[in-house]
Design a protein around this motif. Structure first.
Motif, short mmCIF file in Angstrom:
data_model
loop_
_atom_site.label_atom_id
_atom_site.label_comp_id
_atom_site.label_asym_id
_atom_site.label_seq_id
_atom_site.Cartn_x
_atom_site.Cartn_y
_atom_site.Cartn_z
N UNK A 97 0.86 -1.18 0.00
CA UNK A 97 0.00 0.00 0.00
C UNK A 97 0.89 1.24 0.00
N UNK A 98 0.82 2.04 -1.06
CA UNK A 98 1.67 3.23 -1.19
C UNK A 98 0.82 4.49 -1.29
N UNK A 99 1.24 5.53 -0.56
CA UNK A 99 0.58 6.83 -0.62
C UNK A 99 1.61 7.92 -0.83
N UNK A 100 1.22 8.99 -1.52
CA UNK A 100 2.11 10.13 -1.73
C UNK A 100 1.27 11.40 -1.83
N UNK A 101 1.65 12.41 -1.04
CA UNK A 101 0.91 13.67 -0.97
C UNK A 101 1.85 14.82 -1.29
N UNK A 135 4.61 18.64 8.93
CA UNK A 135 3.48 18.42 8.04
C UNK A 135 3.43 16.96 7.59
N UNK A 136 4.58 16.43 7.24
CA UNK A 136 4.65 15.05 6.74
C UNK A 136 4.55 14.03 7.86
N UNK A 141 1.38 11.61 9.22
CA UNK A 141 1.88 10.36 9.82
C UNK A 141 2.58 9.46 8.81
N UNK A 142 3.28 10.11 7.87
CA UNK A 142 4.11 9.39 6.91
C UNK A 142 5.58 9.56 7.28
N UNK A 143 6.43 8.80 6.64
CA UNK A 143 7.83 8.79 7.06
C UNK A 143 8.84 9.12 5.96
N UNK A 144 8.37 9.47 4.76
CA UNK A 144 9.30 9.76 3.67
C UNK A 144 8.97 11.14 3.10
N UNK A 145 9.96 12.04 3.17
CA UNK A 145 9.73 13.40 2.66
C UNK A 145 10.78 13.76 1.63
N UNK A 151 7.00 16.21 -1.63
CA UNK A 151 6.09 15.07 -1.52
C UNK A 151 6.33 14.33 -0.22
N UNK A 152 5.24 13.91 0.38
CA UNK A 152 5.26 13.17 1.64
C UNK A 152 4.63 11.81 1.37
N UNK A 153 5.33 10.73 1.68
CA UNK A 153 4.83 9.41 1.29
C UNK A 153 5.10 8.37 2.36
#
Length: 243
Positions: A97-101, A135-136, A141-145, A151-153
């Protein structure tokens, strides 16, 4: 002369015995091969849900009411880049499951001013006024910026098992060590202690979901209908295709 005659008889006898044994062994081997072939034919039946499935789209229906007004696109609303459910023939499963904002877009959508150094400021009611890392990590609550792309993923990986009831057209998945974050999505975190640090995180040693499924006879694509990871009242339909 008598010895020669006896030797010939013994040789012929040995030859006959060898031929008979060869015929017997060949017949026995042939029967065993036929049995193996028949057994293989019997085992070449797999559940139609076995496969490496990718979500083309995920739709949710508030209170399970399937109308245009109650329908939402989960992949767009939750910034899902990839939802991959791999149901293996041995009864195990793997879920990715991958997300990116894009944080700059999020900030500016709420009338904020974005800076790669300071993050978001002057947003509507200071709703998104955070530094990039806050923000990320803290809000989403993501861990990759990614600083350049803003992008925050996150990527979550879940293992478990599954069983299918083909008569009822249902599949039950049992997922191990699932952390559901404050947004109701699976988290990259997998331990109860780490999950407890999230604002509204909830940890499940085992999370079970049962889905109805239907297979498109022409394309082979499959739809799973059930519920999301959190416990809200929405129904979700996963429109899946094979990799």
């Amino acid at each position: 002369m008598f010895k020669v005659f006896n030797a010939i008889k013994i040789h012929l006898l040995k030859t006959s015995v060898f031929i008979l044994c060869s015929i017997f062994l060949f017949s026995s081997c042939e029967e065993q091969i036929d049995d193996l072939w028949d057994n293989n034919d019997d085992t070449q039946t797999f559940s139609p849900v076995v496969g490496d499935w990718y979500a083309d789209s995920i739709k949710s229906f508030y209170s399970c009411v399937k109308t245009a007004d109650s329908t939402a696109d989960v992949m767009i609303d939750s910034y899902i880049d990839n939802y991959n459910l791999w149901l293996l023939s041995d009864g195990s499963l793997q879920l990715y499951f991958d997300q990116s904002i894009n944080l700059q877009n999020e900030c500016e959508d709420f009338y904020g001013t974005w800076s790669n150094t300071n993050g978001c400021s002057d947003s509507y009611y200071e709703y998104y006024d955070y530094s990039p890392i806050e923000f990320c990590n803290a809000y989403y609550e993501h861990n990759q910026y990614n600083i350049e792309a803003t992008s925050c993923s996150q990527s979550a990986a879940i293992n478990g098992t599954w069983t299918a009831n083909e008569a009822a057209s249902t599949v039950t998945v049992i997922m191990d060590s699932v952390c559901v974050n404050s947004f109701g999505n699976p988290s990259y975190l997998s331990s109860p202690d780490a999950c407890g640090t999230l604002e509204y995180g909830e940890y499940f040693p085992i999370l079970e979901r049962t889905f109805n499924y239907s297979v498109n006879s022409q394309t082979g694509n499959i739809d799973f209908e059930g519920s999301w990871f959190d416990d809200d009242s929405s129904c979700v339909i996963f429109h899946m295709s094979l990799q």
